[in-house]
Scaffold this motif. Structure first.
Motif, PDB file in Angstrom:
ATOM      1  N   LYS A 148      64.852  33.162  53.905  1.00 32.68           N
ATOM      2  CA  LYS A 148      63.550  32.962  53.304  1.00 32.68           C
ATOM      3  C   LYS A 148      63.575  33.262  51.812  1.00 32.68           C
ATOM      4  O   LYS A 148      62.598  33.709  51.241  1.00 32.68           O
ATOM      5  CB  LYS A 148      62.518  33.843  54.010  1.00 32.68           C
ATOM      6  CG  LYS A 148      62.196  33.388  55.422  1.00 32.68           C
ATOM      7  CD  LYS A 148      60.951  32.522  55.471  1.00 32.68           C
ATOM      8  CE  LYS A 148      60.712  31.999  56.879  1.00 32.68           C
ATOM      9  NZ  LYS A 148      59.331  31.947  57.267  1.00 32.68           N
ATOM     10  N   GLN A 187      49.189  32.914  49.827  1.00 34.29           N
ATOM     11  CA  GLN A 187      48.783  33.830  50.882  1.00 34.29           C
ATOM     12  C   GLN A 187      47.354  34.278  50.633  1.00 34.29           C
ATOM     13  O   GLN A 187      46.836  34.214  49.529  1.00 34.29           O
ATOM     14  CB  GLN A 187      49.699  35.069  50.888  1.00 34.29           C
ATOM     15  CG  GLN A 187      51.153  34.750  51.153  1.00 34.29           C
ATOM     16  CD  GLN A 187      51.374  34.220  52.549  1.00 34.29           C
ATOM     17  OE1 GLN A 187      50.690  34.603  53.477  1.00 34.29           O
ATOM     18  NE2 GLN A 187      52.324  33.337  52.700  1.00 34.29           N
ATOM     19  N   HIS A 228      52.661  39.247  50.902  1.00 33.08           N
ATOM     20  CA  HIS A 228      51.400  38.489  50.881  1.00 33.08           C
ATOM     21  C   HIS A 228      50.869  38.254  49.469  1.00 33.08           C
ATOM     22  O   HIS A 228      49.796  37.669  49.297  1.00 33.08           O
ATOM     23  CB  HIS A 228      50.328  39.201  51.727  1.00 33.08           C
ATOM     24  CG  HIS A 228      49.668  40.362  51.043  1.00 33.08           C
ATOM     25  ND1 HIS A 228      50.031  41.666  51.264  1.00 33.08           N
ATOM     26  CD2 HIS A 228      48.655  40.406  50.151  1.00 33.08           C
ATOM     27  CE1 HIS A 228      49.270  42.466  50.546  1.00 33.08           C
ATOM     28  NE2 HIS A 228      48.426  41.722  49.854  1.00 33.08           N
ATOM     29  N   ARG A 277      61.164  36.387  50.454  1.00 34.85           N
ATOM     30  CA  ARG A 277      60.148  36.984  51.317  1.00 34.85           C
ATOM     31  C   ARG A 277      60.784  37.309  52.663  1.00 34.85           C
ATOM     32  O   ARG A 277      61.630  36.553  53.146  1.00 34.85           O
ATOM     33  CB  ARG A 277      58.984  36.008  51.503  1.00 34.85           C
ATOM     34  CG  ARG A 277      57.808  36.598  52.256  1.00 34.85           C
ATOM     35  CD  ARG A 277      56.624  35.659  52.245  1.00 34.85           C
ATOM     36  NE  ARG A 277      56.950  34.377  52.852  1.00 34.85           N
ATOM     37  CZ  ARG A 277      56.058  33.437  53.116  1.00 34.85           C
ATOM     38  NH1 ARG A 277      54.794  33.624  52.779  1.00 34.85           N
ATOM     39  NH2 ARG A 277      56.412  32.313  53.677  1.00 34.85           N
ATOM     40  N   HIS A 278      60.385  38.422  53.283  1.00 29.22           N
ATOM     41  CA  HIS A 278      60.993  38.792  54.557  1.00 29.22           C
ATOM     42  C   HIS A 278      60.813  37.659  55.564  1.00 29.22           C
ATOM     43  O   HIS A 278      59.713  37.113  55.716  1.00 29.22           O
ATOM     44  CB  HIS A 278      60.381  40.076  55.109  1.00 29.22           C
ATOM     45  CG  HIS A 278      61.172  40.660  56.230  1.00 29.22           C
ATOM     46  ND1 HIS A 278      61.051  40.214  57.530  1.00 29.22           N
ATOM     47  CD2 HIS A 278      62.127  41.623  56.243  1.00 29.22           C
ATOM     48  CE1 HIS A 278      61.887  40.891  58.295  1.00 29.22           C
ATOM     49  NE2 HIS A 278      62.551  41.752  57.547  1.00 29.22           N
ATOM     50  N   ALA A 297      60.480  37.456  58.685  1.00 26.09           N
ATOM     51  CA  ALA A 297      59.576  37.644  59.825  1.00 26.09           C
ATOM     52  C   ALA A 297      58.123  37.812  59.409  1.00 26.09           C
ATOM     53  O   ALA A 297      57.247  37.992  60.268  1.00 26.09           O
ATOM     54  CB  ALA A 297      60.015  38.868  60.650  1.00 26.09           C
ATOM     55  N   PHE A 298      57.832  37.710  58.110  1.00 23.42           N
ATOM     56  CA  PHE A 298      56.446  37.907  57.671  1.00 23.42           C
ATOM     57  C   PHE A 298      55.547  36.745  58.080  1.00 23.42           C
ATOM     58  O   PHE A 298      55.866  35.579  57.853  1.00 23.42           O
ATOM     59  CB  PHE A 298      56.369  38.077  56.156  1.00 23.42           C
ATOM     60  CG  PHE A 298      54.961  38.191  55.647  1.00 23.42           C
ATOM     61  CD1 PHE A 298      54.244  39.360  55.814  1.00 23.42           C
ATOM     62  CD2 PHE A 298      54.340  37.100  55.043  1.00 23.42           C
ATOM     63  CE1 PHE A 298      52.943  39.464  55.372  1.00 23.42           C
ATOM     64  CE2 PHE A 298      53.034  37.201  54.591  1.00 23.42           C
ATOM     65  CZ  PHE A 298      52.323  38.383  54.761  1.00 23.42           C
ATOM     66  N   LYS A 299      54.408  37.072  58.674  1.00 25.05           N
ATOM     67  CA  LYS A 299      53.376  36.082  59.023  1.00 25.05           C
ATOM     68  C   LYS A 299      52.048  36.462  58.401  1.00 25.05           C
ATOM     69  O   LYS A 299      51.387  35.658  57.760  1.00 25.05           O
ATOM     70  CB  LYS A 299      53.251  35.969  60.543  1.00 25.05           C
ATOM     71  CG  LYS A 299      54.486  35.390  61.214  1.00 25.05           C
ATOM     72  CD  LYS A 299      54.294  35.277  62.721  1.00 25.05           C
ATOM     73  CE  LYS A 299      55.536  34.690  63.387  1.00 25.05           C
ATOM     74  NZ  LYS A 299      55.375  34.611  64.872  1.00 25.05           N
ATOM     75  N   ASN A 300      51.611  37.698  58.636  1.00 22.44           N
ATOM     76  CA  ASN A 300      50.415  38.229  57.993  1.00 22.44           C
ATOM     77  C   ASN A 300      50.533  39.748  57.956  1.00 22.44           C
ATOM     78  O   ASN A 300      51.384  40.336  58.624  1.00 22.44           O
ATOM     79  CB  ASN A 300      49.137  37.787  58.715  1.00 22.44           C
ATOM     80  CG  ASN A 300      49.151  38.169  60.178  1.00 22.44           C
ATOM     81  OD1 ASN A 300      49.177  39.354  60.523  1.00 22.44           O
ATOM     82  ND2 ASN A 300      49.132  37.177  61.064  1.00 22.44           N
ATOM     83  N   ASN A 356      50.692  42.048  61.106  1.00 22.92           N
ATOM     84  CA  ASN A 356      51.900  41.954  61.930  1.00 22.92           C
ATOM     85  C   ASN A 356      53.111  42.607  61.270  1.00 22.92           C
ATOM     86  O   ASN A 356      54.211  42.590  61.825  1.00 22.92           O
ATOM     87  CB  ASN A 356      52.223  40.483  62.239  1.00 22.92           C
ATOM     88  CG  ASN A 356      51.283  39.903  63.270  1.00 22.92           C
ATOM     89  OD1 ASN A 356      50.790  40.623  64.139  1.00 22.92           O
ATOM     90  ND2 ASN A 356      51.020  38.614  63.184  1.00 22.92           N
ATOM     91  N   ASN A 394      56.043  43.526  58.190  1.00 24.37           N
ATOM     92  CA  ASN A 394      57.063  42.822  57.398  1.00 24.37           C
ATOM     93  C   ASN A 394      56.540  42.355  56.045  1.00 24.37           C
ATOM     94  O   ASN A 394      57.003  41.349  55.497  1.00 24.37           O
ATOM     95  CB  ASN A 394      57.611  41.621  58.177  1.00 24.37           C
ATOM     96  CG  ASN A 394      58.095  42.000  59.563  1.00 24.37           C
ATOM     97  OD1 ASN A 394      58.897  42.907  59.724  1.00 24.37           O
ATOM     98  ND2 ASN A 394      57.580  41.306  60.579  1.00 24.37           N
ATOM     99  N   ASP A 395      55.578  43.100  55.501  1.00 29.04           N
ATOM    100  CA  ASP A 395      54.940  42.716  54.242  1.00 29.04           C
ATOM    101  C   ASP A 395      55.780  43.214  53.061  1.00 29.04           C
ATOM    102  O   ASP A 395      55.401  44.149  52.348  1.00 29.04           O
ATOM    103  CB  ASP A 395      53.522  43.287  54.194  1.00 29.04           C
ATOM    104  CG  ASP A 395      52.689  42.693  53.072  1.00 29.04           C
ATOM    105  OD1 ASP A 395      53.141  41.721  52.442  1.00 29.04           O
ATOM    106  OD2 ASP A 395      51.577  43.221  52.827  1.00 29.04           O
TER     107      ASP A 395
END
Length: 260
Positions: free
Chosen positions: A6, A18, A65, A99-100, A102-105, A108, A110-111
């Motif tokens: 990523k 984001q 984010h 960006r990590h 596994a980051f989604k939001n 969750n 991993n920010d």
């Protein structure tokens, strides 16, 4: 998963928009000059968007984010607590966004994000910029331990759209027990540190993210989120990404990206 899966070259067609939850410093105080020389202002078109901090000669750490509307116009300001004094020598382009994977939001986890600068930052005793060290192993911070957080976000709730401050603000915050923090939030919180905000008139809030939570001179956390629009009297703790849980990923990114 490969550390660079990523990581995006800024020259590529990449959109990392984001919904910034982030944080501002509420009821803090102006940071002393030359006290936090690792602090970075992550900017789009010279407008402050997020905080960050220098972790190597050519990498700044911030929150995943962070609202990067146009990666090509992204830059980082280092070497000043007052953004009005930023000049060309203090501004660095961004060569790569990591960006990590596994980051989604933010809820969750991993920010966390690393920005590779377009050139190395000159360091030394007489230079205006310093590195901040990261943990070398997983941490177990004791409840009520006092740490600090800093940023250029607004100093009043509700002003995060246009109310960024020019002078860096800093605030002391106590560590809050993780189990208590999860219970108060009512959600599962993964790989985070909770500190400050709860039952206090000071803390972080919407408007700025990515700055470091500093304990004993180490950057242990990254400003991630708080309860939306509840800053003066928050009923939940402020939440930070626990850097010590991402050391393997961080080290892979730093080691496998080629030097500038």
């Amino acid at each position: 998963m490969h550390a660079l899966q990523k990581c995006f070259l800024v020259t590529a067609v990449t959109c990392l928009i984001q919904n910034a939850l982030g944080s501002e410093i509420i009821n803090g105080k102006k940071a002393e000059e030359k006290s936090m020389q690792y602090m970075a202002s992550v900017q789009n078109n010279t407008e402050h968007k997020c905080g960050g901090f220098l972790v190597s000669k050519d990498f700044v750490m911030t929150a995943a984010h962070c609202p990067i509307e146009n990666p090509k116009s992204l830059s980082v300001v280092l070497g000043t607590h007052d953004l009005r004094k930023a000049d060309k020598k203090m501004r660095y382009g961004v060569k790569m966004i990591c960006r990590h994977p596994a980051f989604k939001n933010v809820t969750n986890g991993n920010d966390i994000m690393l920005l590779k600068l377009s050139k190395k930052v000159p360091l030394g005793d007489k230079k205006p910029v310093k590195l901040i060290e990261l943990p070398i192993q997983k941490l177990n911070l004791k409840e009520n331990k006092i740490c600090s957080v800093a940023g250029w976000g607004p100093t009043e709730p509700g002003k995060h759209r246009s109310g960024y401050v020019n002078e860096l603000q800093v605030l002391n915050v106590p560590i809050i027990n993780k189990d208590k923090c999860q219970k108060l939030w009512g959600i599962t919180l993964k790989n985070v540190i909770c500190a400050g905000g709860y039952k206090a008139k000071s803390g972080i809030c919407q408007g700025d993210s990515g700055g470091p939570l500093v304990c004993n001179g180490l950057a242990v956390g990254i400003v991630s989120f708080n309860k939306y629009r509840n800053c003066n009297y928050p009923d939940v703790p402020n939440v930070y990404t626990d850097i010590s849980k991402y050391l393997q990923w961080i080290n892979k990114v730093l080691a496998t990206t080629k030097p500038s």
